[in-house]
Design an enzyme around this catalytic site. Structure first.
Site, PDB file in Angstrom:
ATOM      1  N   SER A 227     -15.835  11.163  18.178  1.00  9.87           N
ATOM      2  CA  SER A 227     -14.422  11.375  17.887  1.00  9.87           C
ATOM      3  C   SER A 227     -13.608  10.175  18.363  1.00  9.87           C
ATOM      4  O   SER A 227     -13.802   9.695  19.482  1.00  9.87           O
ATOM      5  CB  SER A 227     -13.977  12.641  18.620  1.00  9.87           C
ATOM      6  OG  SER A 227     -12.669  12.978  18.266  1.00  9.87           O
ATOM      7  N   CYS A 346      -9.805  22.462  26.450  1.00 10.22           N
ATOM      8  CA  CYS A 346      -9.691  23.696  25.678  1.00 10.22           C
ATOM      9  C   CYS A 346      -9.700  24.920  26.575  1.00 10.22           C
ATOM     10  O   CYS A 346      -9.273  25.990  26.170  1.00 10.22           O
ATOM     11  CB  CYS A 346     -10.823  23.791  24.667  1.00 10.22           C
ATOM     12  SG  CYS A 346     -12.417  23.656  25.417  1.00 10.22           S
TER      13      CYS A 346
HETATM   14  N1  PLP Z   1     -17.352  17.881  22.095  1.00  4.70           N
HETATM   15  C1  PLP Z   1     -16.997  17.404  23.303  1.00  4.70           C
HETATM   16  C2  PLP Z   1     -18.066  17.115  24.320  1.00  4.70           C
HETATM   17  C3  PLP Z   1     -15.651  17.191  23.612  1.00  4.70           C
HETATM   18  O1  PLP Z   1     -15.318  16.733  24.820  1.00  4.70           O
HETATM   19  C4  PLP Z   1     -14.675  17.486  22.619  1.00  4.70           C
HETATM   20  C5  PLP Z   1     -13.245  17.315  22.908  1.00  4.70           C
HETATM   21  O2  PLP Z   1     -12.720  17.737  23.912  1.00  4.70           O
HETATM   22  C6  PLP Z   1     -15.096  17.971  21.370  1.00  4.70           C
HETATM   23  C7  PLP Z   1     -16.439  18.143  21.144  1.00  4.70           C
HETATM   24  C8  PLP Z   1     -14.115  18.246  20.277  1.00  4.70           C
HETATM   25  O3  PLP Z   1     -13.658  17.013  19.758  1.00  4.70           O
HETATM   26  P1  PLP Z   1     -12.434  16.895  18.774  1.00  4.70           P
HETATM   27  O4  PLP Z   1     -11.207  16.971  19.625  1.00  4.70           O
HETATM   28  O5  PLP Z   1     -12.586  15.556  18.132  1.00  4.70           O
HETATM   29  O6  PLP Z   1     -12.528  17.993  17.780  1.00  4.70           O
END
Ligand code: PLP
Length: 405
Positions: A227, A346
């Protein structure tokens, strides 16, 4: 061009808000929450703006040159993303972020097994983006989930991985590095194991890409996600790296891809290109800053525990528990001055303890006093020193008020 720089912007925004709300303007907090997101590099922002204004064609418009220019910009960005993670450019599909990339990967893996449920193995330390995508498939009978435990530092055990795979699996989900305690996982070895048991592997490299080595082709990774906003690029753009990711079939997602986010792709490409060049220097500096903060806190605050592995962790991760001080009370005190977090973006803000810390078997007292502190490439040593003093003071105040749980 007389353009606001990124450094000016937050203060300006704050001033506008303050005047509307008639509250005093405050200085920007010291930002130590780079696991949640990173500030955009100004060089990246300049290219995003340029792409928005000048590269406005639709990459799917094959009838004119303006479409061609946009398609070339996306292709260029694809090459840069591929370069960062050792992949083929053709295998890079831009998405709105890692969350969407994970869902697409799972849809692709599901399509591979036809009508029967996809047998997914998920590590208990995975991000909710993975856990919830797998759970959504399970709820509609499209998947079954088996869990892979983690040890006290959040790591997996290779013989347990093998045992779990032996019981039957189509897709193994293992992140490259953990977003809470920073643990770096043995992805290369686990990918080899998965392949020997005939399972595909989905590697969430959202926290790891641009910080540690990732070699999608060399390690035979079936699905890899990353990302842009975790590597000093814009929010709302990420990538799935997988064979045929750009030829999504009708069974998987209906076939139609939609108009591509050209400025987002350009921004992500530039962010990846910069990471490739600057990573060694930046990561060495960030490690020093993290270690300086860790040493200062350990010296100034009694009863601190460093969670996770102190050797096998990301450079930007410091995860501590400040026993006897409720983490929410500490971050509330630092709300406007030092940006740190009680857990993953989150789940911080919710009262639920972190599923990762629980899976690691941390005692309740350690979970409720956990703080994730994460410097980045724009952090200065002066900020680290000031943050150490402010964090120590906040912990002391909360403890003095009997603010533990
Ligand atoms: N996976 C991990 C390990 C993350 O830290 C995050 C974001 O906090 C995500 C997935 C989700 O990413 P995105 O914000 O690009 O949807």
């Amino acid at each position: 061009m007389n353009m606001l720089t990124l450094r000016d912007r937050p203060k300006d925004r704050d001033r506008d808000r303050s005047s509307e709300a008639a509250v005093p303007r405050f200085e920007r907090a010291i930002y130590l929450d780079h696991h949640a997101t990173t500030p955009v590099d100004e060089r990246v922002a300049a290219l995003v703006l340029d792409a928005m204004v000048n590269t406005y064609g639709n990459p799917a418009s094959v009838d004119h040159h303006i479409g061609d220019v946009a398609a070339l910009a996306v292709a260029d960005a694809r090459r840069a993303v591929a370069g960062l993670v050792g992949a083929e450019a053709d295998d890079v599909r831009f998405t709105s972020g890692s969350t969407e990339a994970i869902r697409v990967a799972m849809a692709m893996a599901k399509a591979e097994v036809g009508d029967r449920p996809l047998r997914i193995v998920v590590s208990r330390a995975e991000h909710k983006a993975v856990i919830e995508a797998a759970a959504a498939l399970e709820r509609v009978g499209a998947a079954t989930i088996r869990w892979l435990g983690v040890d006290g530092v959040g790591d997996v055990n290779l013989s347990e991985v093998a045992d779990t795979l032996e019981a039957g699996a189509d897709l193994l989900c293992l992140m490259a590095a953990n977003n809470e305690v920073g643990t770096i996982y043995p992805v290369e070895q686990v990918a080899r194991l998965a392949s020997s048991f005939g399972a595909a592997i989905l590697v969430d490299a959202t926290q790891a890409a641009g910080r540690i080595d990732i070699n999608a082709t060399g390690w035979n990774l079936d699905y890899l996600v990353l990302s842009a906003h975790k590597l000093y690029g814009p929010k709302g753009v990420g990538a799935l790296v997988a064979r045929d990711a750009n030829r999504i079939s009708v069974e998987t997602l209906g076939g139609h891809e939609g108009t591509q986010n050209v400025p987002g792709a350009v921004g992500m490409g530039e962010a990846c290109r910069l990471r490739m060049i600057e990573r060694p220097m930046d990561e060495a500096r960030i490690t020093e800053l993290r270690d300086r903060l860790q040493a200062a806190l350990l010296a100034e605050v009694p009863d601190i525990v460093v969670n996770g592995s102190i050797v096998n962790r990301l450079s930007n991760n410091l995860h501590i528990s400040v026993l006897g001080a409720d983490n929410g009370a500490v971050t509330a005190r630092l709300h406007r001055t030092v940006a740190i977090s009680t857990g993953a973006a989150c789940s911080s803000g919710s009262e639920a303890p972190s599923h990762v810390l629980r899976a690691m078997g941390l005692a309740d007292a350690l979970q409720h006093s956990a703080l994730r502190i994460s410097p980045g490439k724009f952090t200065t040593s002066d900020e680290i020193d000031r943050a150490a003093v402010m964090i120590a003071a906040a912990v002391q105040q909360v403890r003095a008020m009997g603010g533990g749980r």
